[in-house]
Design a protein around this motif. Structure first.
Motif, PDB file in Angstrom:
ATOM      1  N   ASP A 100       6.174  -9.855  15.419  1.00 51.30           N
ATOM      2  CA  ASP A 100       6.238  -8.512  14.383  1.00 51.30           C
ATOM      3  C   ASP A 100       4.452  -8.466  14.977  1.00 51.30           C
ATOM      4  OD1 ASP A 100       4.505  -7.153  12.194  1.00 51.30           O
ATOM      5  OD2 ASP A 100       7.011  -6.475  12.519  1.00 51.30           O
ATOM      6  N   ASP A 101       3.045  -8.116  14.311  1.00 49.13           N
ATOM      7  CA  ASP A 101       1.892  -8.502  14.971  1.00 49.13           C
ATOM      8  C   ASP A 101       1.389  -9.613  14.987  1.00 49.13           C
ATOM      9  OD1 ASP A 101      -0.762  -7.418  14.618  1.00 49.13           O
ATOM     10  OD2 ASP A 101      -0.687  -6.454  12.570  1.00 49.13           O
ATOM     11  N   CYS A 102       0.599  -9.339  15.899  1.00 47.15           N
ATOM     12  CA  CYS A 102      -0.437 -10.552  16.138  1.00 47.15           C
ATOM     13  C   CYS A 102      -0.627 -11.520  17.748  1.00 47.15           C
ATOM     14  CB  CYS A 102      -0.784 -12.148  14.910  1.00 47.15           C
ATOM     15  SG  CYS A 102      -1.226 -10.855  13.761  1.00 47.15           S
ATOM     16  N   VAL A 140       8.650  -5.865  20.990  1.00 50.59           N
ATOM     17  CA  VAL A 140       7.454  -6.492  20.362  1.00 50.59           C
ATOM     18  C   VAL A 140       6.782  -5.405  19.254  1.00 50.59           C
ATOM     19  CG1 VAL A 140       6.808  -8.060  22.506  1.00 50.59           C
ATOM     20  CG2 VAL A 140       6.564  -5.765  22.519  1.00 50.59           C
ATOM     21  N   TYR A 141       5.292  -5.458  19.240  1.00 54.22           N
ATOM     22  CA  TYR A 141       4.562  -5.001  18.612  1.00 54.22           C
ATOM     23  C   TYR A 141       3.618  -4.100  17.866  1.00 54.22           C
ATOM     24  CZ  TYR A 141       1.893  -3.803  13.751  1.00 54.22           C
ATOM     25  OH  TYR A 141       0.806  -3.564  12.938  1.00 54.22           O
ATOM     26  N   SER A 142       3.369  -2.885  18.290  1.00 53.77           N
ATOM     27  CA  SER A 142       2.028  -2.577  18.174  1.00 53.77           C
ATOM     28  C   SER A 142       1.740  -1.258  17.552  1.00 53.77           C
ATOM     29  CB  SER A 142       1.901  -1.484  19.577  1.00 53.77           C
ATOM     30  OG  SER A 142       0.446  -1.397  19.967  1.00 53.77           O
ATOM     31  N   CYS A 149      -2.514  -3.796  11.983  1.00 49.66           N
ATOM     32  CA  CYS A 149      -2.799  -3.706  10.322  1.00 49.66           C
ATOM     33  C   CYS A 149      -3.315  -4.854  10.472  1.00 49.66           C
ATOM     34  CB  CYS A 149      -1.626  -3.927   9.883  1.00 49.66           C
ATOM     35  SG  CYS A 149      -0.471  -2.138  10.009  1.00 49.66           S
ATOM     36  N   ALA A 150      -3.081  -5.824  11.255  1.00 52.16           N
ATOM     37  CA  ALA A 150      -3.823  -7.434  11.261  1.00 52.16           C
ATOM     38  C   ALA A 150      -4.992  -7.167  12.069  1.00 52.16           C
ATOM     39  CB  ALA A 150      -2.607  -8.973  11.191  1.00 52.16           C
ATOM     40  N   GLY A 151      -5.241  -5.978  12.785  1.00 53.38           N
ATOM     41  CA  GLY A 151      -6.550  -5.642  12.893  1.00 53.38           C
ATOM     42  C   GLY A 151      -5.979  -6.430  15.026  1.00 53.38           C
ATOM     43  N   VAL A 176       6.571   0.083  16.198  1.00 50.85           N
ATOM     44  CA  VAL A 176       5.251   0.745  16.695  1.00 50.85           C
ATOM     45  C   VAL A 176       4.625   1.225  14.941  1.00 50.85           C
ATOM     46  CG1 VAL A 176       3.009   2.785  18.169  1.00 50.85           C
ATOM     47  CG2 VAL A 176       5.141   1.491  18.420  1.00 50.85           C
ATOM     48  N   ASP A 177       3.068   0.406  14.204  1.00 50.39           N
ATOM     49  CA  ASP A 177       2.746   1.184  13.258  1.00 50.39           C
ATOM     50  C   ASP A 177       2.107   2.208  13.067  1.00 50.39           C
ATOM     51  OD1 ASP A 177       2.519   0.033  10.374  1.00 50.39           O
ATOM     52  OD2 ASP A 177       2.657  -2.237  11.051  1.00 50.39           O
ATOM     53  N   TRP A 178       1.448   2.330  11.788  1.00 53.80           N
ATOM     54  CA  TRP A 178       0.416   3.510  11.670  1.00 53.80           C
ATOM     55  C   TRP A 178      -1.218   3.004  10.853  1.00 53.80           C
ATOM     56  CZ3 TRP A 178       0.676   7.851  13.534  1.00 53.80           C
ATOM     57  CH2 TRP A 178       0.280   9.011  13.079  1.00 53.80           C
ATOM     58  N   ILE A 208       9.766   3.814  14.519  1.00 56.77           N
ATOM     59  CA  ILE A 208       9.222   3.862  13.939  1.00 56.77           C
ATOM     60  C   ILE A 208       8.449   3.437  12.193  1.00 56.77           C
ATOM     61  CG2 ILE A 208       7.652   6.683  12.674  1.00 56.77           C
ATOM     62  CD1 ILE A 208       9.638   7.489  15.048  1.00 56.77           C
ATOM     63  N   CYS A 209       7.068   2.991  12.606  1.00 57.40           N
ATOM     64  CA  CYS A 209       6.345   2.332  10.752  1.00 57.40           C
ATOM     65  C   CYS A 209       5.301   2.973  10.473  1.00 57.40           C
ATOM     66  CB  CYS A 209       6.409   1.394  11.457  1.00 57.40           C
ATOM     67  SG  CYS A 209       6.243  -0.499   9.819  1.00 57.40           S
ATOM     68  N   GLU A 210       5.703   4.295  10.045  1.00 56.13           N
ATOM     69  CA  GLU A 210       4.986   4.696   8.871  1.00 56.13           C
ATOM     70  C   GLU A 210       5.163   5.161   7.372  1.00 56.13           C
ATOM     71  OE1 GLU A 210       6.505   6.907   8.157  1.00 56.13           O
ATOM     72  OE2 GLU A 210       4.906   9.070   8.404  1.00 56.13           O
ATOM     73  N   ALA A 231       6.864   1.495   1.846  1.00 53.15           N
ATOM     74  CA  ALA A 231       6.076   0.430   2.135  1.00 53.15           C
ATOM     75  C   ALA A 231       6.573  -0.454   1.949  1.00 53.15           C
ATOM     76  CB  ALA A 231       4.419   0.367   1.052  1.00 53.15           C
ATOM     77  N   ASP A 232       5.891  -1.732   2.356  1.00 56.87           N
ATOM     78  CA  ASP A 232       6.564  -2.954   2.610  1.00 56.87           C
ATOM     79  C   ASP A 232       7.346  -3.558   1.449  1.00 56.87           C
ATOM     80  OD1 ASP A 232       4.383  -2.528   5.068  1.00 56.87           O
ATOM     81  OD2 ASP A 232       3.723  -4.225   4.935  1.00 56.87           O
ATOM     82  N   ILE A 233       8.107  -3.965   1.516  1.00 60.13           N
ATOM     83  CA  ILE A 233       9.320  -4.896   0.854  1.00 60.13           C
ATOM     84  C   ILE A 233       8.274  -6.716   1.075  1.00 60.13           C
ATOM     85  CG2 ILE A 233      10.173  -6.582   2.954  1.00 60.13           C
ATOM     86  CD1 ILE A 233      12.579  -5.315   1.428  1.00 60.13           C
ATOM     87  N   ASP A 263      12.789  -1.140   5.848  1.00 60.46           N
ATOM     88  CA  ASP A 263      12.428  -2.610   5.658  1.00 60.46           C
ATOM     89  C   ASP A 263      13.234  -3.091   6.266  1.00 60.46           C
ATOM     90  OD1 ASP A 263      10.202  -3.887   7.156  1.00 60.46           O
ATOM     91  OD2 ASP A 263       8.992  -4.079   4.657  1.00 60.46           O
ATOM     92  N   MET A 264      12.615  -4.589   6.702  1.00 56.56           N
ATOM     93  CA  MET A 264      13.690  -5.629   6.826  1.00 56.56           C
ATOM     94  C   MET A 264      13.951  -6.463   5.778  1.00 56.56           C
ATOM     95  SD  MET A 264      10.388  -6.091   9.649  1.00 56.56           S
ATOM     96  CE  MET A 264       9.560  -6.662   9.018  1.00 56.56           C
ATOM     97  N   LEU A 265      14.521  -7.370   5.764  1.00 59.96           N
ATOM     98  CA  LEU A 265      15.352  -8.114   5.450  1.00 59.96           C
ATOM     99  C   LEU A 265      14.545  -9.576   4.767  1.00 59.96           C
ATOM    100  CD1 LEU A 265      18.987  -8.686   7.017  1.00 59.96           C
ATOM    101  CD2 LEU A 265      18.252  -6.904   4.728  1.00 59.96           C
TER     102      LEU A 265
HETATM  103  C1  GLA Z   1       3.000  -2.952   8.715  1.00 55.54           C
HETATM  104  C2  GLA Z   1       3.845  -3.092   8.972  1.00 55.54           C
HETATM  105  C3  GLA Z   1       4.523  -4.532   8.396  1.00 55.54           C
HETATM  106  C4  GLA Z   1       4.106  -5.513   9.211  1.00 55.54           C
HETATM  107  C5  GLA Z   1       2.735  -5.626   9.596  1.00 55.54           C
HETATM  108  C6  GLA Z   1       1.507  -6.562  10.829  1.00 55.54           C
HETATM  109  O1  GLA Z   1       2.121  -3.533   7.037  1.00 55.54           O
HETATM  110  O2  GLA Z   1       4.461  -2.171   7.679  1.00 55.54           O
HETATM  111  O3  GLA Z   1       6.365  -4.346   8.275  1.00 55.54           O
HETATM  112  O4  GLA Z   1       4.321  -4.843  10.511  1.00 55.54           O
HETATM  113  O5  GLA Z   1       1.982  -4.198   8.976  1.00 55.54           O
HETATM  114  O6  GLA Z   1       0.466  -6.149   9.948  1.00 55.54           O
END
Ligand code: GLA
Length: 419
Positions: A100-102, A140-142, A149-151, A176-178, A208-210, A231-233, A263-265
């Motif tokens: 994921d991110d970073c 991977v993640y973008s 989201c983590a800058g 891919v985040d939003w 798709i992660c919006e 929104a996030d779990i 969202d993920m487990l």
């Molecule tokens: C958002 C996403 C999360 C995760 C973080 C990473 O909050 O919804 O699932 O990917 O960004 O910064």
């Protein structure tokens, strides 16, 4: 994959139906919901078919975010790949290993995205090769915007270049985040990202992660293979209950090729009881959700393994019919009964108890779309056959009843017995 002819026919019908819906929803500037009647009409011959091959059933795998956040490096990914094989996760169907991110830190002078050289000194290609060498797929993640989201650097302005890098590395899945996208039009941006992936020449799943902000259930089929609906779990019971309610509203949108993503487990991360995690996993399976483990796979307790590796529950999630289950009985005192139809004509039935004490819950065959007559019951958590029960449709007491502990779920498969 072996699929029945009935399932095949169902897929074809769905592809046609949903191609029409996607064509309606993805027109310029349109975000309106496809109407029920549109979905019921014969397909216009010009409508492009949605390719279901990337996700005929909900994707399964592991993602770093829920447990590790930004604390990711190649050692973790290699060890997780090893663990996915050794624990039996891969055999059970968890194929995608997603960072994921970073992982990314900057762009090079030529615009290419650069992985953190301290945390990923061998580079992403070598890491993807390692993951593939284990029989897994690599993700991977973008972010659509200029920053994640983590800058970290996002994909804005670089969709094609990034897709080309992913293809070179051997990426199979991109989330891919939003973040930082407030003024953008989500259907257009994600469709552009999909087109960049297509142009790369490598089949890559687009997650798709919006967060359900732009009603993705109305346009994301044919754009990505899964779309977040909420929104996030969080690793707590209230979060899981809230997400179940929110995700349940979009059951019409799910099916082979595209899935609602609640969202993920969080199973195994420590914030819920055994019964609560079983409810979390059961409902994700009944809702045909992607199953992305989010715990440390290198250090799983027996309880965690017994949940994530429950092949009978996974089979409900991965059933080739691809229907998202729905609530069929709502009890005012905190009980729900859910039903997910399965390709072989049987029904997965979940008895869920949101209340603070034990509850008795029951179903009659008419409530789950089964004809009167005998049906065989299999308890998917106890791994026990519960025998044949007959509901003649006449007597109130002919019902299948279970006792469900507080915050727990009893999940059964009910299969009609043909005389
Ligand atoms: C958002 C996403 C999360 C995760 C973080 C990473 O909050 O919804 O699932 O990917 O960004 O910064």
């Amino acid at each position: 994959m072996l699929i029945s002819r009935t399932a095949n026919r169902t897929w074809t019908a769905l592809i046609v139906m949903l191609a029409v819906a996607a064509a309606v929803a993805c027109g310029p500037g349109r975000t309106d919901k496809p109407s029920a009647t549109a979905a019921g009409q014969p397909a216009a011959s010009a409508a492009p078919a949605v390719d279901v091959s990337l996700a005929p059933v909900p994707p399964m795998g592991f993602n770093t975010w829920n447990k590790f956040g930004c604390n990711v490096d190649e050692k973790l990914i290699r060890e997780t790949a090893d663990a996915m094989v050794e624990t039996g996760m891969l055999d059970a169907g968890y194929r995608y290993l997603v960072i994921d991110d970073c992982w990314q830190v900057e762009r090079a002078a030529d615009g290419r995205i650069v992985a953190d050289p301290e945390r990923f000194p061998s580079g992403m290609k070598a890491l993807a090769d390692y993951v593939h060498g284990k029989g897994l797929l690599f993700g991977v993640y973008s972010d659509i915007g200029p920053q994640t989201c983590a800058g970290r650097p996002g994909a804005a302005g670089h969709f094609d270049l990034d897709a080309a890098s992913y293809a070179e590395w051997g990426v199979d899945y991109i989330k891919v985040d939003w973040c930082h996208c407030d003024d953008l039009h989500a259907p257009t941006e994600y469709a552009r990202f999909r087109d960049a992936l297509r142009a790369s020449g490598r089949p890559i799943v687009l997650s798709i992660c919006e967060w359900g902000r732009n009603d993705p259930w109305t346009w994301a089929r044919g754009v990505g293979q899964l779309w977040r609906t909420t929104a996030d779990i969080g690793d707590n019971w209230d979060s899981v209950v809230w997400i179940i309610g929110a995700n349940s509203r979009h059951a019409d949108a799910a099916g082979p090729g595209g899935w609602n993503d609640p969202d993920m487990l969080e199973v195994g991360n420590g914030g819920m009881t055994y019964d609560e995690y079983k409810t979390h996993f059961s409902l994700w399976a009944v809702m045909a959700a992607p199953l992305m483990a989010g715990n440390d796979l290198r250090a799983m307790t027996d309880e965690t393994r017994s949940i994530l590796l429950n092949k009978e529950v996974i089979a409900v999630d991965q059933d080739p019919l691809g229907a998202q289950g729905r609530v069929v009985i709502e009890r005012g005192y905190g009980g729900q009964v859910w039903m997910k139809p399965l390709a072989d004509g049987s029904k997965a039935v979940a008895f869920v108890n949101y209340s603070g004490g034990d509850l008795n819950l029951y179903v009659r065959w008419s409530q789950i779309g089964l004809p009167a007559g005998p049906a065989r019951i299999r308890d998917l958590w106890a791994h026990e056959d519960k025998g044949v029960h007959t509901d003649t449709g006449k007597h109130y007491n002919e019902r299948y009843e279970v006792k469900v502990p507080s915050h727990g779920t009893v999940l059964v498969r009910i299969s009609p017995v043909t005389p």
